[in-house]
Design a protein around this motif. Structure first.
Motif, PDB file in Angstrom:
ATOM      1  N   ARG A 162       9.836  -0.588   5.739  1.00  0.00           N
ATOM      2  CA  ARG A 162       8.842  -1.779   5.551  1.00  0.00           C
ATOM      3  C   ARG A 162       7.758  -0.749   4.972  1.00  0.00           C
ATOM      4  N   ILE A 163       6.771  -1.668   4.033  1.00  0.00           N
ATOM      5  CA  ILE A 163       5.751  -1.295   3.379  1.00  0.00           C
ATOM      6  C   ILE A 163       4.555  -1.822   3.629  1.00  0.00           C
ATOM      7  N   LYS A 164       3.530  -1.160   4.117  1.00  0.00           N
ATOM      8  CA  LYS A 164       2.086  -2.009   4.559  1.00  0.00           C
ATOM      9  C   LYS A 164       1.716  -2.771   3.450  1.00  0.00           C
ATOM     10  N   GLU A 165       0.962  -3.703   3.922  1.00  0.00           N
ATOM     11  CA  GLU A 165       0.319  -4.783   2.794  1.00  0.00           C
ATOM     12  C   GLU A 165      -0.952  -4.201   2.437  1.00  0.00           C
ATOM     13  N   ARG A 166      -1.414  -4.097   1.260  1.00  0.00           N
ATOM     14  CA  ARG A 166      -2.565  -3.518   0.678  1.00  0.00           C
ATOM     15  C   ARG A 166      -3.780  -4.633   1.060  1.00  0.00           C
ATOM     16  N   ARG A 167      -4.940  -4.392   1.508  1.00  0.00           N
ATOM     17  CA  ARG A 167      -5.862  -5.395   1.757  1.00  0.00           C
ATOM     18  C   ARG A 167      -6.514  -5.470   0.435  1.00  0.00           C
ATOM     19  N   MET A 168      -6.740  -6.823  -0.086  1.00  0.00           N
ATOM     20  CA  MET A 168      -7.381  -7.112  -1.383  1.00  0.00           C
ATOM     21  C   MET A 168      -8.755  -7.405  -0.992  1.00  0.00           C
ATOM     22  N   ARG A 169      -9.758  -7.265  -1.826  1.00  0.00           N
ATOM     23  CA  ARG A 169     -11.274  -7.379  -1.512  1.00  0.00           C
ATOM     24  C   ARG A 169     -11.732  -8.170  -2.414  1.00  0.00           C
TER      25      ARG A 169
ATOM     26  N   ALA B 225       0.804  -1.180   0.075  1.00  0.00           N
ATOM     27  CA  ALA B 225       0.235   0.081   0.055  1.00  0.00           C
ATOM     28  C   ALA B 225       0.884   1.270   0.040  1.00  0.00           C
ATOM     29  N   VAL B 226       0.997   1.764  -1.279  1.00  0.00           N
ATOM     30  CA  VAL B 226       1.944   3.028  -1.539  1.00  0.00           C
ATOM     31  C   VAL B 226       1.186   4.089  -1.971  1.00  0.00           C
ATOM     32  N   ARG B 227       1.349   5.240  -1.938  1.00  0.00           N
ATOM     33  CA  ARG B 227       0.511   6.574  -2.330  1.00  0.00           C
ATOM     34  C   ARG B 227       1.227   7.128  -3.875  1.00  0.00           C
ATOM     35  N   ARG B 228       2.107   6.687  -4.121  1.00  0.00           N
ATOM     36  CA  ARG B 228       2.749   7.222  -5.204  1.00  0.00           C
ATOM     37  C   ARG B 228       3.307   6.215  -6.306  1.00  0.00           C
ATOM     38  N   ALA B 229       3.500   6.550  -7.547  1.00  0.00           N
ATOM     39  CA  ALA B 229       4.059   5.509  -8.698  1.00  0.00           C
ATOM     40  C   ALA B 229       5.389   5.342  -8.649  1.00  0.00           C
ATOM     41  N   ARG B 230       6.072   6.154  -8.098  1.00  0.00           N
ATOM     42  CA  ARG B 230       7.718   5.950  -7.840  1.00  0.00           C
ATOM     43  C   ARG B 230       8.137   6.270  -6.322  1.00  0.00           C
ATOM     44  N   ILE B 231       8.597   5.026  -5.875  1.00  0.00           N
ATOM     45  CA  ILE B 231       8.904   5.078  -4.376  1.00  0.00           C
ATOM     46  C   ILE B 231      10.444   5.288  -4.295  1.00  0.00           C
ATOM     47  N   PHE B 232      11.026   6.227  -4.923  1.00  0.00           N
ATOM     48  CA  PHE B 232      12.461   6.547  -4.463  1.00  0.00           C
ATOM     49  C   PHE B 232      12.952   6.993  -3.063  1.00  0.00           C
ATOM     50  N   TYR B 233      11.921   7.158  -2.431  1.00  0.00           N
ATOM     51  CA  TYR B 233      12.242   7.616  -0.934  1.00  0.00           C
ATOM     52  C   TYR B 233      12.746   6.389  -0.151  1.00  0.00           C
ATOM     53  N   LEU B 234      12.430   5.138  -0.816  1.00  0.00           N
ATOM     54  CA  LEU B 234      12.846   3.991  -0.095  1.00  0.00           C
ATOM     55  C   LEU B 234      14.172   3.750   0.221  1.00  0.00           C
ATOM     56  N   ARG B 235      14.905   4.627  -0.668  1.00  0.00           N
ATOM     57  CA  ARG B 235      16.360   4.234  -0.888  1.00  0.00           C
ATOM     58  C   ARG B 235      17.025   5.037   0.353  1.00  0.00           C
ATOM     59  N   ASN B 236      16.374   5.784   0.838  1.00  0.00           N
ATOM     60  CA  ASN B 236      17.013   6.560   2.210  1.00  0.00           C
ATOM     61  C   ASN B 236      16.716   6.030   3.516  1.00  0.00           C
ATOM     62  N   LEU B 237      15.654   4.959   3.478  1.00  0.00           N
ATOM     63  CA  LEU B 237      15.145   4.327   4.497  1.00  0.00           C
ATOM     64  C   LEU B 237      15.692   3.090   4.980  1.00  0.00           C
ATOM     65  N   THR B 238      16.042   2.900   6.278  1.00  0.00           N
ATOM     66  CA  THR B 238      16.560   1.634   6.529  1.00  0.00           C
ATOM     67  C   THR B 238      15.656   1.076   7.990  1.00  0.00           C
ATOM     68  N   GLY B 239      16.056  -0.477   8.049  1.00  0.00           N
ATOM     69  CA  GLY B 239      15.262  -1.051   8.934  1.00  0.00           C
ATOM     70  C   GLY B 239      13.684  -1.093   8.881  1.00  0.00           C
TER      71      GLY B 239
END
Length: 118
Positions: free
Chosen positions: A111-118, A93-107
């Motif tokens: 983590r990315i939340k899981e999207r609920r499937m209906r 569950a992310v809110r943008r098409a390109r998640i380059f901010y993930l490069r700067n995050l550690t530990g």
């Protein structure tokens, strides 16, 4: 024959495999064929999709994973004949098409939340 028609003709000749739907934030496993000398083997590359870019035969996607504390990114062309299959492990569950901010995050922050499937 114009340049645009020529490009369209070449794109139509490229064989496209059917892969499951996936986008940025999804965790996928790419089964990639590797040639070593005269032997072939399949290597799995599992990671988070950072972006999908392009359209048609020129579409690519970038997958990022952490190996031994080092971030590794790999760009795959979607129409590559070396891609054997793609498995979607988790829909993120992310809110943008390109998640380059993930490069700067550690530990835990990476983590990315899981999207609920209906």
């Amino acid at each position: 024959m114009g340049k645009i028609e020529l490009i369209q003709f070449v794109e139509d000749q490229i064989e496209r495999k059917e892969f499951p739907e996936f986008g940025a934030g999804d965790t996928i496993t790419v089964h990639y064929k590797i040639r070593e000398g005269n032997k072939e083997r399949i290597q799995n590359f599992q990671g988070v999709v950072i972006q999908r870019r392009g359209s048609g035969a020129t579409e690519t996607f970038t997958v990022r994973k952490i190996t031994n504390g080092v971030g590794v990114e790999r760009i795959f062309p979607i129409s590559s004949p070396f891609i054997e299959q793609i498995d979607v492990n988790k829909h993120g569950a992310v809110r943008r098409a390109r998640i380059f901010y993930l490069r700067n995050l550690t530990g835990k922050k990476a983590r990315i939340k899981e999207r609920r499937m209906r």
